[in-house]
Design a protein around this motif. Structure first.
Motif, PDB file in Angstrom:
ATOM      1  N   VAL A 111       0.808  -1.226   0.000  1.00 34.44           N
ATOM      2  CA  VAL A 111       0.000   0.000   0.000  1.00 34.44           C
ATOM      3  C   VAL A 111       0.841   1.275   0.000  1.00 34.44           C
ATOM      4  O   VAL A 111       0.299   2.367  -0.155  1.00 34.44           O
ATOM      5  CB  VAL A 111      -0.973   0.037   1.199  1.00 34.44           C
ATOM      6  N   ASP A 112       2.137   1.147   0.173  1.00 32.87           N
ATOM      7  CA  ASP A 112       3.010   2.307   0.327  1.00 32.87           C
ATOM      8  C   ASP A 112       2.874   3.305  -0.816  1.00 32.87           C
ATOM      9  O   ASP A 112       2.790   4.510  -0.590  1.00 32.87           O
ATOM     10  CB  ASP A 112       4.462   1.841   0.451  1.00 32.87           C
ATOM     11  N   GLU A 113       2.874   2.837  -2.036  1.00 30.60           N
ATOM     12  CA  GLU A 113       2.844   3.723  -3.197  1.00 30.60           C
ATOM     13  C   GLU A 113       1.613   4.625  -3.192  1.00 30.60           C
ATOM     14  O   GLU A 113       1.691   5.798  -3.537  1.00 30.60           O
ATOM     15  CB  GLU A 113       2.893   2.901  -4.488  1.00 30.60           C
ATOM     16  N   ALA A 114       0.477   4.084  -2.791  1.00 31.38           N
ATOM     17  CA  ALA A 114      -0.761   4.870  -2.796  1.00 31.38           C
ATOM     18  C   ALA A 114      -0.694   6.045  -1.835  1.00 31.38           C
ATOM     19  O   ALA A 114      -1.393   7.045  -2.027  1.00 31.38           O
ATOM     20  CB  ALA A 114      -1.943   3.982  -2.432  1.00 31.38           C
ATOM     21  N   PHE A 115       0.144   5.956  -0.793  1.00 31.52           N
ATOM     22  CA  PHE A 115       0.193   7.007   0.208  1.00 31.52           C
ATOM     23  C   PHE A 115       1.384   7.941   0.053  1.00 31.52           C
ATOM     24  O   PHE A 115       1.617   8.791   0.907  1.00 31.52           O
ATOM     25  CB  PHE A 115       0.134   6.396   1.609  1.00 31.52           C
TER      26      PHE A 115
END
Length: 142
Positions: A111-115
Motif C-alpha cells: 500500500v506504500d505507493e498509494a500514500f
C-alpha cells in the motif's frame, strides 16, 4: 523516560454523550495523569493508553519490548477483541497495523505507493467529491 500511571484503571466510555459532546476535558485529564494511563474499556477490558504523540511513537517503535501481533506474546487475538466479532469483521483485525516484522513490511509495501505524495494528489479530486456529497447529504438531513 516514560511516565506511567499504574493507578486502578480509569473506567472510560468513549461513547458517552458527555464525551461525544465535548471530549477535550477528558483528554486533558488523561494527559494530566501521565504519558501512559491505565484504562478499562467496555468489552475490551484493561488497556494502557499513550496520551502524547511522543509516547505513542516511542511505544510503536520499541520492537524489543512490544509486539503488535498477539501471537508473538502468547495471545490469540488483538486485545481480546476477536472472540466476539463476527468472522466477516474479525478478519479485518489482521492487518498491517497488527503485524510485526517481516509481515508488517510486506503488507506495507503493498500500500506504500498509494500514500506517497503523488498517490494522495491523484486521489484528492475523488476524496473532495465524496466529501462534498456527504456534507451536502448531511446538511439536507438536518
Amino acid at each position: 523516560m516514560l511516565k506511567s500511571n499504574p493507578q486502578t484503571p480509569l473506567k472510560l466510555n468513549l461513547n458517552s454523550p458527555d464525551f461525544m459532546r465535548d471530549p477535550f476535558p477528558l483528554l486533558r485529564d488523561l494527559r494530566a495523569r501521565g504519558d501512559l494511563v491505565r484504562l478499562k474499556l467496555p468489552l475490551i477490558g484493561q488497556v494502557w493508553m499513550a496520551t502524547t504523540f511522543e509516547t505513542a511513537t516511542t511505544l510503536l517503535k520499541n520492537k524489543e519490548n512490544f509486539a503488535m501481533n498477539p501471537r508473538n506474546t502468547g495471545r490469540r487475538s488483538v486485545a481480546g477483541l476477536q472472540w466476539w466479532m463476527p468472522k466477516s469483521i474479525s478478519i479485518l483485525a489482521n492487518n498491517m497495523l497488527t503485524n510485526d516484522e517481516p509481515e508488517h513490511r510486506r503488507l506495507r509495501s503493498l500500500v506504500d505507493e498509494a500514500f506517497h505524495r503523488r498517490g494522495i494528489a491523484e486521489m484528492s479530486p475523488r476524496i473532495e467529491e465524496i466529501t462534498d456529497c456527504l456534507l451536502y447529504t448531511s446538511d439536507a438531513a438536518d
